[in-house]
Structures are given as structure tokens and as C-alpha cells.
Write a protein that holds these residues in place. Structure first.
Motif, PDB file in Angstrom:
ATOM      1  N   ALA A 107      -0.671   5.587   4.910  1.00  0.00           N
ATOM      2  CA  ALA A 107      -0.084   4.284   4.572  1.00  0.00           C
ATOM      3  C   ALA A 107       1.237   4.066   5.302  1.00  0.00           C
ATOM      4  O   ALA A 107       1.512   2.974   5.812  1.00  0.00           O
ATOM      5  CB  ALA A 107       0.117   4.172   3.063  1.00  0.00           C
ATOM      6  N   ARG A 158      -2.832  10.191   1.719  1.00  0.00           N
ATOM      7  CA  ARG A 158      -2.825   8.721   1.673  1.00  0.00           C
ATOM      8  C   ARG A 158      -1.435   8.164   1.978  1.00  0.00           C
ATOM      9  O   ARG A 158      -1.306   7.128   2.635  1.00  0.00           O
ATOM     10  CB  ARG A 158      -3.305   8.236   0.304  1.00  0.00           C
ATOM     11  N   TYR A 180       2.044   1.265   8.151  1.00  0.00           N
ATOM     12  CA  TYR A 180       3.157   0.336   7.933  1.00  0.00           C
ATOM     13  C   TYR A 180       4.100   0.340   9.132  1.00  0.00           C
ATOM     14  O   TYR A 180       4.556  -0.725   9.574  1.00  0.00           O
ATOM     15  CB  TYR A 180       3.917   0.723   6.666  1.00  0.00           C
ATOM     16  N   GLU A 230       0.825  -1.203   0.000  1.00  0.00           N
ATOM     17  CA  GLU A 230       0.000   0.000   0.000  1.00  0.00           C
ATOM     18  C   GLU A 230       0.863   1.258   0.000  1.00  0.00           C
ATOM     19  O   GLU A 230       0.542   2.250  -0.659  1.00  0.00           O
ATOM     20  CB  GLU A 230      -0.925   0.000   1.220  1.00  0.00           C
ATOM     21  N   GLN A 277       0.726   4.110  -3.067  1.00  0.00           N
ATOM     22  CA  GLN A 277       0.462   5.533  -2.907  1.00  0.00           C
ATOM     23  C   GLN A 277       1.614   6.386  -3.438  1.00  0.00           C
ATOM     24  O   GLN A 277       1.397   7.450  -4.020  1.00  0.00           O
ATOM     25  CB  GLN A 277       0.170   5.862  -1.444  1.00  0.00           C
TER      26      GLN A 277
END
Length: 215
Positions: free
Chosen positions: A143, A139, A147, A40, A44
Motif C-alpha cells: 500500500a 499489505r 501510494y 488504503e 492497513q
């Protein structure tokens, strides 16, 4: 193929139960969560990279003489694209985040330059790209934050007893994470808001002549 003896089946079953009880299955789940979180993050960042060519071309149409800023953004994007990042390698991850940070800085400088071009700020294509970039930066922040938490959870889990024994047995090691010095960048996306123009500096007033004494 010879069938397994009842004793071997029993031993295998006991071994499977022991693995499950010591966290083997949880290690697999957490490892997959880290991989999904990293995918992800990359998704992004790629979304942002895809926006940049159109953004640069739009700005160039109004501010072609801002060549240095435009070149910096283009070169920073190219540098990011040349990195074959391996999230499990600390040096590779460091190189990746450094390149992404340089791209973020170049984009921020580009956005500052656009403040000087009212016609550009009113262009519908630019406004659309601005909105997409704002959303993408947000985003990226989300993300990366997720993470970081996922990697921390994984690393903590495989270091705890008795999961650490299973991790050593199967070669699972701690994963590198985004470095501490980048926490501010993680928490604060580059400013891309054009709604509030910078306030003009106050114009200094000329000194007033001193009153002359009456005769």
C-alpha cells in the motif's frame, strides 16, 4: 431564472473544452487516486493496530516478565492512535510515519523475545496472530509503495505544462510523500518469521594439553 444567452453558453462551452484539454479532468482523477491510495495505507495500518492488543495479551500469558518489551509495544500503538494525520501536510505526514516506524521497531523487538519461548511459538492463537501480522506487514509495504507512485505521478503531472497553469488557477499544489530515508522500511517489512530459529553459537573447546616429551 433568466436563461443564459447563446453567447454565454458558447463561452462556457469553450471554457469547459479548454479546461479539459489542459488537464483539469485528469488532475481530478489523479487527485482522487491519491486519496484512495492514502485510504488504503491507513486501512492497513489500522489492521495492524487492531491485531496488537491480542498479540500482546497472548505473549504476556507466556512471558509476563518481559514487561519492558510489552510496554514499548503498547505505548507505541497508543502514540500512533493519538496522531490526527493530514496527508497533505508534510509535517503531519512526517510525524505519522515516525510514529509508525517506532511501532514497527517495537513489534520487531517483541518478535525477537518470543524466540525464547517454545511453548508460546506452539500456541495456536499465537500462530494465527503471527500469520495475520505477516500478511498485514506485506499489505502495508504494498500500500505504501503504491501510494508513493501515485503521489509521484500526481506531482509530476501538475508541474508539467500546461497542467501547471490549471493547477495554479484552481489552487492544486504538490503533495508531500513518504521521505527518502524511510525507503528501506518501505521495502522491507519487520521480520515476523519463526520458522528458522537462530543458530546456536559454537561452544568454545577447552585447550588441549601439549604432549609431554618422551624420557
Amino acid at each position: 431564472m433568466r436563461a443564459l444567452s447563446p453567447l454565454r453558453l458558447l463561452l462556457l462551452s469553450l471554457f469547459a473544452v479548454l479546461l479539459s484539454g489542459c488537464g483539469y479532468n485528469q488532475i481530478q482523477q489523479k487527485d482522487e487516486s491519491v486519496k484512495a491510495g492514502w485510504s488504503e495505507v491507513l486501512n492497513q495500518y489500522q489492521r495492524r493496530a487492531d491485531l496488537i492488543p491480542n498479540l500482546v495479551n497472548t505473549v504476556k500469558g507466556y512471558a509476563a516478565h518481559e514487561q519492558q518489551v510489552l510496554t514499548d509495544v503498547t505505548e507505541a500503538r497508543a502514540k500512533v492512535g493519538q496522531i490526527n494525520v493530514n496527508a497533505d501536510d508534510a509535517a503531519s505526514l512526517q510525524q505519522f510515519q515516525q510514529a509508525q516506524g517506532e511501532l514497527s521497531s517495537a513489534l520487531s523487538r517483541l518478535m525477537v523475545v518470543t524466540e525464547n519461548y517454545p511453548n508460546l511459538k506452539a500456541d495456536q492463537s499465537f500462530l494465527g496472530l503471527q500469520t495475520q501480522l505477516e500478511g498485514t506487514e506485506n499489505r502495508i509495504t504494498v500500500a505504501r509503495g503504491r501510494y508513493i507512485q501515485t503521489v509521484q505521478d500526481y506531482n509530476t503531472y501538475i508541474r508539467s505544462f500546461p497542467q501547471n497553469l490549471i493547477a495554479m488557477m484552481f489552487g492544486y499544489q504538490q503533495k508531500p510523500n513518504f521521505t527518502v530515508e524511510n525507503e528501506r522500511q518501505i521495502q522491507q517489512a519487520p521480520a515476523v518469521d519463526f520458522g528458522q530459529p537462530a543458530a546456536p553459537s559454537a561452544t568454545p573447546q577447552p585447550p588441549q594439553p601439549s604432549p609431554q616429551p618422551a624420557n
